[in-house]
Design a protein around this motif. Structure first.
Motif, PDB file in Angstrom:
ATOM      1  N   ARG A  73     -32.036   0.537  15.584  1.00 49.70           N
ATOM      2  CA  ARG A  73     -32.579   1.020  14.301  1.00 49.70           C
ATOM      3  C   ARG A  73     -31.532   1.892  13.647  1.00 49.70           C
TER       4      ARG A  73
ATOM      5  N   GLU B 192     -31.263   4.508  12.049  1.00 51.16           N
ATOM      6  CA  GLU B 192     -32.025   5.715  11.713  1.00 51.16           C
ATOM      7  C   GLU B 192     -31.246   6.560  10.703  1.00 51.16           C
TER       8      GLU B 192
ATOM      9  N   ILE C   7     -30.606  12.076  23.224  1.00 49.93           N
ATOM     10  CA  ILE C   7     -31.040  10.684  23.323  1.00 49.93           C
ATOM     11  C   ILE C   7     -32.470  10.475  22.815  1.00 49.93           C
ATOM     12  N   PHE C   8     -33.010  11.463  22.090  1.00 47.09           N
ATOM     13  CA  PHE C   8     -34.373  11.309  21.567  1.00 47.09           C
ATOM     14  C   PHE C   8     -34.416  10.228  20.473  1.00 47.09           C
ATOM     15  N   ARG C   9     -33.507  10.331  19.518  1.00 43.01           N
ATOM     16  CA  ARG C   9     -33.492   9.342  18.432  1.00 43.01           C
ATOM     17  C   ARG C   9     -32.100   8.730  18.340  1.00 43.01           C
ATOM     18  N   ASP C  10     -32.008   7.481  18.786  1.00 42.99           N
ATOM     19  CA  ASP C  10     -30.723   6.795  18.837  1.00 42.99           C
ATOM     20  C   ASP C  10     -30.715   5.639  17.849  1.00 42.99           C
TER      21      ASP C  10
ATOM     22  N   PHE D 171     -31.117   1.720  21.483  1.00 41.78           N
ATOM     23  CA  PHE D 171     -31.912   2.302  22.568  1.00 41.78           C
ATOM     24  C   PHE D 171     -32.651   1.184  23.294  1.00 41.78           C
TER      25      PHE D 171
ATOM     26  N   MET E 115     -36.345  -0.226  24.939  1.00 38.20           N
ATOM     27  CA  MET E 115     -37.801  -0.074  24.865  1.00 38.20           C
ATOM     28  C   MET E 115     -38.466  -0.752  26.055  1.00 38.20           C
TER      29      MET E 115
ATOM     30  N   GLU F 239     -43.112  12.384  19.669  1.00 39.59           N
ATOM     31  CA  GLU F 239     -43.620  11.156  20.295  1.00 39.59           C
ATOM     32  C   GLU F 239     -42.760  10.692  21.472  1.00 39.59           C
ATOM     33  N   LEU F 240     -43.454  10.385  22.551  1.00 33.14           N
ATOM     34  CA  LEU F 240     -42.807   9.823  23.726  1.00 33.14           C
ATOM     35  C   LEU F 240     -43.128   8.324  23.790  1.00 33.14           C
TER      36      LEU F 240
ATOM     37  N   GLY G 112     -45.954   5.225  21.898  1.00 31.87           N
ATOM     38  CA  GLY G 112     -47.035   4.902  20.965  1.00 31.87           C
ATOM     39  C   GLY G 112     -47.921   3.830  21.572  1.00 31.87           C
TER      40      GLY G 112
ATOM     41  N   SER H 194     -46.034   1.101  23.778  1.00 28.27           N
ATOM     42  CA  SER H 194     -44.615   0.934  23.470  1.00 28.27           C
ATOM     43  C   SER H 194     -43.874   2.236  23.760  1.00 28.27           C
ATOM     44  N   ALA H 195     -42.992   2.168  24.768  1.00 28.26           N
ATOM     45  CA  ALA H 195     -42.318   3.391  25.214  1.00 28.26           C
ATOM     46  C   ALA H 195     -40.813   3.232  25.112  1.00 28.26           C
TER      47      ALA H 195
ATOM     48  N   ARG I  68     -35.985   8.004  25.668  1.00 24.46           N
ATOM     49  CA  ARG I  68     -36.857   9.164  25.427  1.00 24.46           C
ATOM     50  C   ARG I  68     -37.568   9.587  26.703  1.00 24.46           C
TER      51      ARG I  68
HETATM   52  P1  ATP Z   1     -40.571   7.832  15.439  1.00 26.91           P
HETATM   53  O1  ATP Z   1     -41.806   8.193  14.679  1.00 26.91           O
HETATM   54  O2  ATP Z   1     -40.112   8.858  16.422  1.00 26.91           O
HETATM   55  O3  ATP Z   1     -39.470   7.264  14.592  1.00 26.91           O
HETATM   56  P2  ATP Z   1     -41.746   5.322  15.866  1.00 26.91           P
HETATM   57  O4  ATP Z   1     -43.185   5.634  15.663  1.00 26.91           O
HETATM   58  O5  ATP Z   1     -40.983   4.620  14.823  1.00 26.91           O
HETATM   59  O6  ATP Z   1     -40.967   6.622  16.371  1.00 26.91           O
HETATM   60  P3  ATP Z   1     -42.280   3.195  17.605  1.00 26.91           P
HETATM   61  O7  ATP Z   1     -41.896   2.154  16.651  1.00 26.91           O
HETATM   62  O8  ATP Z   1     -43.711   3.424  17.911  1.00 26.91           O
HETATM   63  O9  ATP Z   1     -41.591   4.550  17.220  1.00 26.91           O
HETATM   64  O10 ATP Z   1     -41.454   2.962  18.948  1.00 26.91           O
HETATM   65  C1  ATP Z   1     -42.020   3.073  20.224  1.00 26.91           C
HETATM   66  C2  ATP Z   1     -41.212   3.970  21.113  1.00 26.91           C
HETATM   67  O11 ATP Z   1     -39.842   3.606  21.107  1.00 26.91           O
HETATM   68  C3  ATP Z   1     -41.206   5.435  20.687  1.00 26.91           C
HETATM   69  O12 ATP Z   1     -42.338   6.089  21.177  1.00 26.91           O
HETATM   70  C4  ATP Z   1     -39.953   5.940  21.332  1.00 26.91           C
HETATM   71  O13 ATP Z   1     -40.165   6.260  22.694  1.00 26.91           O
HETATM   72  C5  ATP Z   1     -39.031   4.744  21.248  1.00 26.91           C
HETATM   73  N1  ATP Z   1     -38.154   4.860  20.075  1.00 26.91           N
HETATM   74  C6  ATP Z   1     -38.404   4.504  18.800  1.00 26.91           C
HETATM   75  N2  ATP Z   1     -37.362   4.750  18.012  1.00 26.91           N
HETATM   76  C7  ATP Z   1     -36.403   5.289  18.807  1.00 26.91           C
HETATM   77  C8  ATP Z   1     -35.075   5.751  18.576  1.00 26.91           C
HETATM   78  N3  ATP Z   1     -34.514   5.697  17.378  1.00 26.91           N
HETATM   79  N4  ATP Z   1     -34.388   6.243  19.632  1.00 26.91           N
HETATM   80  C9  ATP Z   1     -34.941   6.287  20.874  1.00 26.91           C
HETATM   81  N5  ATP Z   1     -36.178   5.859  21.133  1.00 26.91           N
HETATM   82  C10 ATP Z   1     -36.907   5.358  20.127  1.00 26.91           C
END
Ligand code: ATP
Length: 452
Positions: free
Chosen positions: A177, A179, A186-189, A192, A194, A261-262, A264, A303-304, A308
């Motif tokens: 993504r 972003e 490594i929270f928002r990459d 990554f 899934m 979020e960890l 969804g 979806s994890a 994260r």
């Molecule tokens: P956020 O609101 O944090 O952008 P999201 O709601 O878009 O997340 P989902 O599409 O539900 O995220 O993705 C499911 C899972 O994938 C998230 O809970 C997270 O653990 C992981 N995830 C999503 N985007 C990223 C990212 N850019 N980097 C790392 N992990 C991610």
């Protein structure tokens, strides 16, 4: 109870001990892309294995899949990502920093106070060209989620798996993504991994399955050692729901920057299968042989993120204890997740100890991920293993040469027991599976140990 650690300290521990490095660091790094070093890769593999065991191996109603990252571009039209997977972004007219519009409360730049542009929509999917021609017709996307690979294979799996609904299809894989504001380690990459399951159910049973999965997934984190008070469940409000979702819950973790979020868990209804059926012209309904009904299943999706989760497990396991004049730093990682399960330490580099220590190591590494360490004092070596979360150290001393016994030292309590070498492998396996340290194998005894 572990102590809180800030992100900077965690980044530094991860780099210093070989868990995680910035991508292409020698060229100045590539933002929001990370490389997992010798310990990080073990942690990540262990997380994925634990997920796979609980989601696929231990269940009758889940099968696995590994679909390709590049997919037919129509997939993303049907899924709504081409039209809708976008965030509004704003630029600062002075310092040029870019922000996600929903992260900025005022019309001024949070960094320098400069004026911001009007929001523009920005699609988060990475594009690339398929084949040799760089033209619009050859554009494909790097998948921003693994789920669509499951939906387009629904009919294939149903035709071959010899299973009835409810049935889930699980997949672990990379997602990408672009972003706007990545960060927080490594929270928002931008790249990554899934771990996603699409669980197909009969419409009408979806709400009950959503509750079921929420509970299952919450317990997965708790069973792997995350403290309950650092987790919470948050329901999405109606205006927050993604275009495909009928309902959605997040499992949030208390990260250093606050609750975030960890994982969804969404009720996607029949949105995806219906869309793909329409766009592909293929029938993606299910015939239920028990009720003789035909319907398009609803889907519940836990979806994890692997990265994260790795961050949450590391943060939650981090602890510091007063240790004479120093501080003992340790990662209280669950044994299933610890990168190294057992460290083998000869008491010293004395030549007499080496053959036995090497033999013990050669034997243990057949079964466990191990490390052999003979550098510096044994106390220092215990500390090194504590800091990377190794649950057990095995020490070979001069008496071991006589009585064929070695010590097992426990990371969390620092207590030691002495066990016959012949019992070592089985005893370690039992303790890694949760047996308390003071349960002794035949011939074992308590041991005051080497000063820690
Ligand atoms: P956020 O609101 O944090 O952008 P999201 O709601 O878009 O997340 P989902 O599409 O539900 O995220 O993705 C499911 C899972 O994938 C998230 O809970 C997270 O653990 C992981 N995830 C999503 N985007 C990223 C990212 N850019 N980097 C790392 N992990 C991610």
């Amino acid at each position: 109870m572990s102590v809180k650690i800030d992100m900077e300290k965690m980044v530094s521990l991860c780099k210093r001990r070989g868990f995680i490095f910035q991508s292409s660091e020698i060229y100045g790094g590539l933002s929001a892309c990370w490389d997992y070093g010798p310990l990080g890769i073990e942690l990540k593999r262990n997380i994925k294995d634990a997920w796979w065991r609980s989601m696929v191996q231990a269940r009758d109603d889940m099968v696995g899949l590994d679909s390709s990252i590049l997919m037919h571009p129509q997939t993303w039209v049907a899924s709504g990502h081409v039209a809708g997977f976008q965030d509004p972004l704003v630029d600062c007219k002075s310092c040029r920093r870019r922000w996600r519009a929903d992260d900025v409360n005022e019309d001024r730049c949070p960094e320098c106070g400069g004026e911001l542009t009007e929001p523009r929509l920005f699609n988060l999917m990475f594009k690339t060209f398929f084949g040799a021609v760089e033209e619009e017709a050859a554009v494909v996307y790097l998948r921003p989620e693994t789920a669509q690979g499951v939906f387009v294979n629904f009919a294939n799996v149903m035709a071959t798996a010899r299973k009835k609904l409810p049935l889930g299809i699980a997949q672990i894989g990379k997602a990408f993504r672009n972003e706007i504001t990545a960060g927080n380690f490594i929270f928002r990459d931008r790249e990554f991994e899934m771990m996603e399951a699409e669980f197909f159910v009969k419409p009408g049973t979806d709400e009950q399955w959503l509750k079921y999965w929420l509970e299952e997934r919450f317990n997965w984190y708790v069973n792997l050692g995350i403290q309950k008070e650092n987790l919470r469940i948050r329901e999405h409000s109606k205006d927050e729901l993604a275009h495909y979702a009928r309902a959605c819950y997040d499992i949030d973790y208390l990260f250093p920057m606050g609750w975030s979020e960890l994982e969804g868990i969404a009720n996607r209804g029949d949105f995806d299968l219906t869309q793909h059926a329409q766009h592909s012209g293929k029938d993606l309904s299910y015939y239920d042989p028990d009720t003789e009904e035909r319907y398009v299943p609803y889907v519940i999706e836990p979806s994890a993120g692997v990265d994260r989760s790795a961050l949450a497990f590391l943060l939650d396991a981090y602890d510091e204890e007063p240790d004479k004049k120093e501080i003992r730093v340790l990662l209280r990682l669950h044994p299933d997740l610890a990168p190294i399960k057992v460290a083998v330490l000869p008491l010293s580099r004395n030549e007499a100890l080496v053959p036995m220590a090497r033999d013990v190591h050669a034997d243990l590494r057949q079964r466990f991920m191990t490390q052999y360490d003979d550098a510096q004092s044994v106390g220092r070596r215990y500390r090194r293993q504590d800091e990377i979360g190794t649950p057990f150290c095995v020490t070979i001393d001069f008496q071991s040469l006589e009585d064929k016994q070695v010590t097992i030292r426990d990371r969390d309590s620092m207590k030691q027991i002495r066990v016959p070498v012949a019992e070592l492998k089985n005893s370690l396996a039992a303790k890694l599976a949760g047996e308390p340290l003071d349960v002794l194998p035949p011939g074992g005894r308590y041991w005051l140990g080497f000063p820690d």
